[in-house]
Design a protein around this motif. Structure first.
Motif, mmCIF file in Angstrom:
data_model
loop_
_atom_site.group_PDB
_atom_site.id
_atom_site.type_symbol
_atom_site.label_atom_id
_atom_site.label_comp_id
_atom_site.label_asym_id
_atom_site.label_seq_id
_atom_site.Cartn_x
_atom_site.Cartn_y
_atom_site.Cartn_z
ATOM 1 N N THR A 209 30.510 41.307 14.091
ATOM 2 C CA THR A 209 30.026 42.249 13.088
ATOM 3 C C THR A 209 29.513 43.490 13.789
ATOM 4 O O THR A 209 28.822 43.404 14.807
ATOM 5 C CB THR A 209 28.903 41.637 12.240
ATOM 6 N N ASP A 210 29.844 44.650 13.265
ATOM 7 C CA ASP A 210 29.474 45.897 13.914
ATOM 8 C C ASP A 210 28.396 46.656 13.156
ATOM 9 O O ASP A 210 28.056 47.772 13.497
ATOM 10 C CB ASP A 210 30.700 46.792 14.096
ATOM 11 N N ALA A 211 27.868 46.069 12.100
ATOM 12 C CA ALA A 211 26.837 46.759 11.326
ATOM 13 C C ALA A 211 26.022 45.757 10.536
ATOM 14 O O ALA A 211 26.479 44.664 10.227
ATOM 15 C CB ALA A 211 27.465 47.788 10.380
ATOM 16 N N ILE A 212 24.810 46.152 10.242
ATOM 17 C CA ILE A 212 23.893 45.341 9.445
ATOM 18 C C ILE A 212 23.373 46.213 8.317
ATOM 19 O O ILE A 212 23.176 47.421 8.479
ATOM 20 C CB ILE A 212 22.741 44.829 10.325
ATOM 21 N N SER A 213 23.162 45.611 7.160
ATOM 22 C CA SER A 213 22.626 46.345 6.021
ATOM 23 C C SER A 213 21.193 45.926 5.735
ATOM 24 O O SER A 213 20.792 44.803 6.051
ATOM 25 C CB SER A 213 23.486 46.104 4.777
ATOM 26 N N ILE A 214 20.446 46.837 5.156
ATOM 27 C CA ILE A 214 19.081 46.577 4.726
ATOM 28 C C ILE A 214 19.000 46.896 3.238
ATOM 29 O O ILE A 214 19.304 48.024 2.815
ATOM 30 C CB ILE A 214 18.070 47.421 5.511
ATOM 31 N N ASP A 215 18.655 45.897 2.451
ATOM 32 C CA ASP A 215 18.637 46.039 0.992
ATOM 33 C C ASP A 215 19.952 46.621 0.474
ATOM 34 O O ASP A 215 19.981 47.454 -0.436
ATOM 35 C CB ASP A 215 17.463 46.915 0.545
ATOM 36 N N GLY A 216 21.070 46.159 1.057
ATOM 37 C CA GLY A 216 22.390 46.551 0.588
ATOM 38 C C GLY A 216 22.899 47.862 1.128
ATOM 39 O O GLY A 216 24.021 48.263 0.797
ATOM 40 N N GLN A 218 24.105 49.963 4.409
ATOM 41 C CA GLN A 218 24.520 49.796 5.794
ATOM 42 C C GLN A 218 23.779 50.761 6.699
ATOM 43 O O GLN A 218 23.555 51.918 6.368
ATOM 44 C CB GLN A 218 26.025 50.038 5.917
ATOM 45 N N THR A 219 23.394 50.272 7.886
ATOM 46 C CA THR A 219 22.746 51.111 8.871
ATOM 47 C C THR A 219 23.296 50.801 10.243
ATOM 48 O O THR A 219 23.483 49.635 10.603
ATOM 49 C CB THR A 219 21.216 50.921 8.863
ATOM 50 N N GLY A 220 23.582 51.827 11.009
ATOM 51 C CA GLY A 220 24.071 51.636 12.367
ATOM 52 C C GLY A 220 22.951 51.505 13.367
ATOM 53 O O GLY A 220 23.179 51.189 14.530
ATOM 54 N N GLY A 221 21.720 51.765 12.940
ATOM 55 C CA GLY A 221 20.597 51.728 13.869
ATOM 56 C C GLY A 221 20.271 50.354 14.385
ATOM 57 O O GLY A 221 19.511 50.210 15.345
ATOM 58 N N THR A 222 20.820 49.308 13.754
ATOM 59 C CA THR A 222 20.520 47.952 14.188
ATOM 60 C C THR A 222 21.565 47.398 15.129
ATOM 61 O O THR A 222 21.504 46.242 15.506
ATOM 62 C CB THR A 222 20.434 47.018 12.975
ATOM 63 N N SER A 223 22.582 48.184 15.500
ATOM 64 C CA SER A 223 23.627 47.682 16.376
ATOM 65 C C SER A 223 23.006 47.153 17.661
ATOM 66 O O SER A 223 22.052 47.700 18.192
ATOM 67 C CB SER A 223 24.634 48.789 16.689
ATOM 68 N N SER A 224 23.577 46.066 18.162
ATOM 69 C CA SER A 224 22.970 45.367 19.284
ATOM 70 C C SER A 224 23.812 45.534 20.541
ATOM 71 O O SER A 224 24.541 46.497 20.692
ATOM 72 C CB SER A 224 22.777 43.892 18.931
ATOM 73 N N GLY A 225 23.756 44.550 21.435
ATOM 74 C CA GLY A 225 24.394 44.696 22.724
ATOM 75 C C GLY A 225 23.489 45.470 23.659
ATOM 76 O O GLY A 225 22.402 45.942 23.303
ATOM 77 N N THR A 226 23.920 45.630 24.890
ATOM 78 C CA THR A 226 23.109 46.306 25.901
ATOM 79 C C THR A 226 22.727 47.716 25.478
ATOM 80 O O THR A 226 21.632 48.202 25.753
ATOM 81 C CB THR A 226 23.876 46.355 27.237
ATOM 82 N N HIS A 227 23.644 48.397 24.797
ATOM 83 C CA HIS A 227 23.424 49.800 24.462
ATOM 84 C C HIS A 227 22.811 49.982 23.076
ATOM 85 O O HIS A 227 22.840 51.085 22.524
ATOM 86 C CB HIS A 227 24.748 50.559 24.553
ATOM 87 N N GLY A 228 22.245 48.933 22.510
ATOM 88 C CA GLY A 228 21.624 49.022 21.199
ATOM 89 C C GLY A 228 20.138 48.737 21.265
ATOM 90 O O GLY A 228 19.581 48.403 22.312
ATOM 91 N N GLU A 444 20.448 59.038 11.404
ATOM 92 C CA GLU A 444 21.362 58.577 10.369
ATOM 93 C C GLU A 444 20.710 58.717 9.003
ATOM 94 O O GLU A 444 19.515 58.445 8.850
ATOM 95 C CB GLU A 444 21.726 57.113 10.629
ATOM 96 N N GLN A 445 21.506 59.153 8.028
ATOM 97 C CA GLN A 445 21.047 59.236 6.642
ATOM 98 C C GLN A 445 22.050 58.484 5.759
ATOM 99 O O GLN A 445 23.266 58.552 5.987
ATOM 100 C CB GLN A 445 20.943 60.686 6.157
ATOM 101 N N ALA A 446 21.533 57.785 4.779
ATOM 102 C CA ALA A 446 22.395 57.052 3.857
ATOM 103 C C ALA A 446 21.859 57.216 2.440
ATOM 104 O O ALA A 446 20.638 57.171 2.220
ATOM 105 C CB ALA A 446 22.461 55.571 4.229
ATOM 106 N N TYR A 447 22.779 57.403 1.491
ATOM 107 C CA TYR A 447 22.409 57.600 0.095
ATOM 108 C C TYR A 447 23.299 56.703 -0.766
ATOM 109 O O TYR A 447 24.495 56.539 -0.501
ATOM 110 C CB TYR A 447 22.608 59.062 -0.321
#
Length: 793
Positions: A209-216, A218-228, A444-447
């Motif tokens: 999985t390359d993304a995680i959502s918060i309350d539906g 999507q946010t890229g700020g939660t990406s993991s791995g060494t560079h996250g 990042e901004q999401a609407y």
């Protein structure tokens, strides 16, 4: 003070927009039902009421039951309901709709009901007493839930024709979980691909999985791995929801394996403060305070704040972690029908990461200490992740719910790491090391704006969801600096290694990558009969990324969705679904064009059911995912690519979760996942697993027994059939293994609880991740004990 809300009956229909979405016409309007003057009807009748705001669901139930209902709308707030399906008496229906809400329905006179508060809104902290479960899992004591908010609206788990797993608030407390990684390690069919010290990627049905959502959202700020940033802390979240398979309807561009949604804690009217302390054996400690309550006498303004501080060591002596967490939110009922929420959260993490260990070049593992640290003493990583959000919910008189949200994420991290890059020399025991440093920032901004619209048509209830979503991001990198001549380390005598300050030189230029994605989506849930629902939906997405040198676009990419759910009886449903996803690619064809996006398609069939009065959920699913158009080398132009790659993942998943008897709760799941490379530019790869780091068989067992109101105990086991990595005809393989866990809990009283947990009780030595060669092979965690103490005021 809010005004009382009196409902006799209502039948609503929407106008042309809904008619077009449903493929039928309906005239707008509302009529009020007549009171059943003949007294309360206690004979069972069939109900098929879709999910929605609790007040609206109660309205529909009263309408269909033919009774009058009065209640204070403010007392219910914006609480949501998963609806009601099946045959019930009036009292049974009210009981199930109101279960967990702290409210009850009382019959004042024949055919006239009023909603009132119970004497004690808190459920027993040890076990679920009676009734079916609702949406929120806080204070239910349950390992499962009947409803989720994963699809941008509240839905019954049984009405979603895909596999859904939920990590509830009680699971989090019983297992002493503190991060998303903890939660997903205990989720059926999910594999954690570690990068050390709280950073990981997650594999679902063979796909990362390359993304995680918060309350539906999507946010890229939660990406993991060494560079996250690393695994999100759970302090500010009430539960974790996992949808298996493509979620193109919800996310737009995304991997086809699954979708992870974190659900924030909401501000509550009832005032409560909890203090939680943790201590673990590596050693380390953590303190957390969670406070919520109404700020005004009429309960219209509510607040919640959570703060946490953690200072801990890993089982590897040099590895450390310090974390500071803040989450705060305000909710205000502008009117009885409109609620607005604002909130802010931060996570500050300072760590010395675990960088993994090397192996021999022939595919064997060295007899090295599990606590070997191959980095340098001055290695460090600093990461700060902050989020702000605002949400507005408005319930129209005709039952339509408008939900609008805006989210902003900022992430800033930098690190200096040393890690091994070569296999172990069998003569000297040495492995070559590099040093690497970077600094990156993300904004990042999401609407999202959506309408959830109930429709009554031809005597049946339907639901229409229409929405638009937009997300933009800017990722700024200072470029990588690297020292390719850093002194090696002897893995058998690491204390002899020379660890000078690295002589860093620029390795890549600074860069800025901008990305934007806009999607318009819809979903219709149509009742074909009282027992059968048809779900149709889709999303039209435009995607663009620009790194300052190249611009790539995907225009008008449509991802369809279809499913059907048939209710055999009140406790068992069968379903089937087809879903798609897409992933943009950057590889170029010989003519200079960018390859078309990868396309993932899943077909899934299964069964979902409940038993023990709805307190236990179970599911069985068979699935097949194909991912096509993957970039492979162009045979005629090796410097370019063609879309000729194809992979397949297929398997079976089964899970039982919840209270199976008065004293026993379980969470038991099995997953069989077969992955295969169907088409590739490497003939030797065809027919082999494309995801060797995802186990073919995994079994996760957990059970808790309540001896009495004071004492509880739990036992668990996890089995993995193993993983491997392969390169150049050499295979590094971790064979199958089993680990065991346990817990013991003592409830001093209704507000104070001690929980002792133990993981990897036999101190099994195994590799949780096998990468092969010189780096990023990680041992599974050593045995650990955690003691938590929670008291509520």
């Amino acid at each position: 003070m809010s005004r009382p809300h009196t409902i006799t009956s209502a039948r609503t229909a929407l106008g042309l927009a809904v008619a077009l979405a449903m493929g039928a016409t309906a005239l707008p309007g509302a009529a009020h039902a007549q009171q059943n003057t003949g007294g309360t009807v206690q004979a069972e009748q069939h109900y098929d009421i879709s999910a929605g705001p609790l007040s609206q669901v109660l309205n529909r139930f009263a309408d269909q039951a033919g009774v009058a209902l009065s209640f204070d709308a403010a007392r219910l707030g914006q609480r949501r309901s998963g609806g009601l399906k099946g045959r019930f008496t009036v009292e049974q229906g009210f009981s199930r709709l109101l279960d967990g809400s702290g409210q009850i329905a009382r019959e004042k006179s024949p055919g006239n009901y009023v909603i009132e508060a119970t004497n004690d809104n808190r459920l027993d902290p040890v076990q679920v007493k009676t009734g079916r479960l609702g949406l929120s899992t806080e204070n239910t004591g349950s390992y499962t839930t009947a409803q989720v908010g994963i699809g941008r609206t509240v839905e019954s788990v049984r009405d979603i024709p895909q596999t859904v797993n939920v990590v509830t608030s009680q699971q989090i407390k019983d297992r002493n979980m503190t991060t998303l990684q903890d939660a997903l390690e205990n989720t059926t069919g999910v594999s954690v691909k570690s990068y050390g010290t709280g950073t990981a990627n997650y594999l679902i049905r063979g796909f990362e999985t390359d993304a995680i959502s918060i309350d539906g959202n999507q946010t890229g700020g939660t990406s993991s791995g060494t560079h996250g940033h690393g695994a999100p802390d759970l302090a500010g979240f009430e539960r974790v929801e996992v949808l298996k398979g493509p979620a193109g309807l919800l996310q737009g561009s995304a991997e086809p394996g699954g979708y992870i949604n974190l659900v924030r804690k909401r501000a509550l009217a009832e005032r409560a403060v909890s203090l939680t302390g943790f201590a673990h054996s590596w050693p380390g400690y953590r303190v957390q305070v969670d406070a919520t309550g109404a700020l005004t006498d009429d309960d219209r303004l509510r607040a919640r704040t959570v703060v946490a501080y953690e200072d801990s060591d890993g089982y590897i002596d040099d590895v450390t972690l310090e974390k500071k967490v803040l989450y705060t939110t305000l909710e205000y009922d502008l009117t009885d029908a409109t609620t607005t929420s604002i909130g802010f959260s931060t996570e500050d993490v300072e760590s010395v990461p675990d960088v993994g260990v090397p192996t021999y070049a022939d595919g064997t593992f060295a007899d090295i200490d599990r606590d070997l640290y191959t980095g340098a003493p001055f290695n460090n990583k600093s990461s700060r992740l902050s989020r702000a959000f605002v949400e507005v919910e408005h319930l129209f008189d005709n039952g339509v719910m408008l939900l609008a949200s805006a989210n902003r994420t900022e992430r800033d991290f930098d690190y200096l790491l040393n890690y091994t890059v070569s296999p172990i020399d069998p003569v000297t025991g040495e492995s070559t090391r590099w040093a690497l440093a970077t600094d990156q920032e993300l904004e990042e901004q999401a609407y999202d704006v959506r309408l959830d619209m109930p429709v009554s048509l031809l005597g049946l209830n339907h639901d229409v969801l229409l929405g638009v979503h937009r997300r933009t991001s800017e990722d700024v990198s200072s470029g990588y600096q690297i020292d390719l001549n850093y002194p090696p380390i002897n893995v058998f005598a690491p204390e002899t290694a020379s660890n000078p300050w690295p002589n860093l030189a620029p390795f890549s230029d600074p860069s800025t990558t901008e990305q934007e994605e806009t999607g318009v989506y819809f979903k219709t849930t149509s009742s074909l009969t009282y027992a059968t629902k048809l779900i149709l939906g889709g999303r039209l997405t435009n995607w663009e990324t620009d790194n300052g040198q190249d611009t790539e676009r995907v225009s008008d990419e449509f991802t369809p969705y279809a499913g059907v759910v048939h209710e055999l009886n009140n406790d068992l449903s069968l379903y089937a679904s087809a879903a798609q996803s897409f992933v943009p690619q950057t590889a170029e064809k010989a003519n200079g064009d960018i390859l078309a996006p990868r396309e993932g398609t899943q077909f899934e069939i299964g069964a979902k059911g409940v038993f023990n009065r709805g307190l236990t959920n179970y599911n069985l699913a068979l699935f097949r995912i194909t991912d096509d158009n993957r970039a492979i080398q162009d045979p005629g132009n090796p410097a370019f690519s063609v879309a000729g790659g194809k992979v397949r993942a297929q398997g079976v998943e089964a899970e039982i979760a919840g209270q199976v008897s008065e004293r026993i709760q379980v969470l038991t799941g099995y997953a069989y996942t077969d992955t295969e490379q169907l088409e590739s530019d490497d003939p030797n790869a065809e027919g082999k697993p494309f995801a060797p780091d995802s186990p073919e068989h995994s079994l996760k067992l957990w059970g808790k027994y309540t001896f009495n109101p004071s004492w509880e105990a739990g036992l668990g086991a996890q089995y993995s059939s193993g993983t491997f990595a392969e390169s150049g005809g050499v295979r590094w393989e971790q064979n199958g293994y089993t680990t065991f866990s346990a817990m013991a809990a003592y409830n001093l009283n209704a507000d104070t609880r001690f929980v002792l947990t133990g993981s990897n009780l036999t101190d099994k030595r195994y590799y949780s991740r096998v990468q092969g060669g010189g780096r990023q092979n990680y041992f599974g965690d050593a045995r650990q004990f955690k003691l938590s103490f929670e008291t509520r005021f």
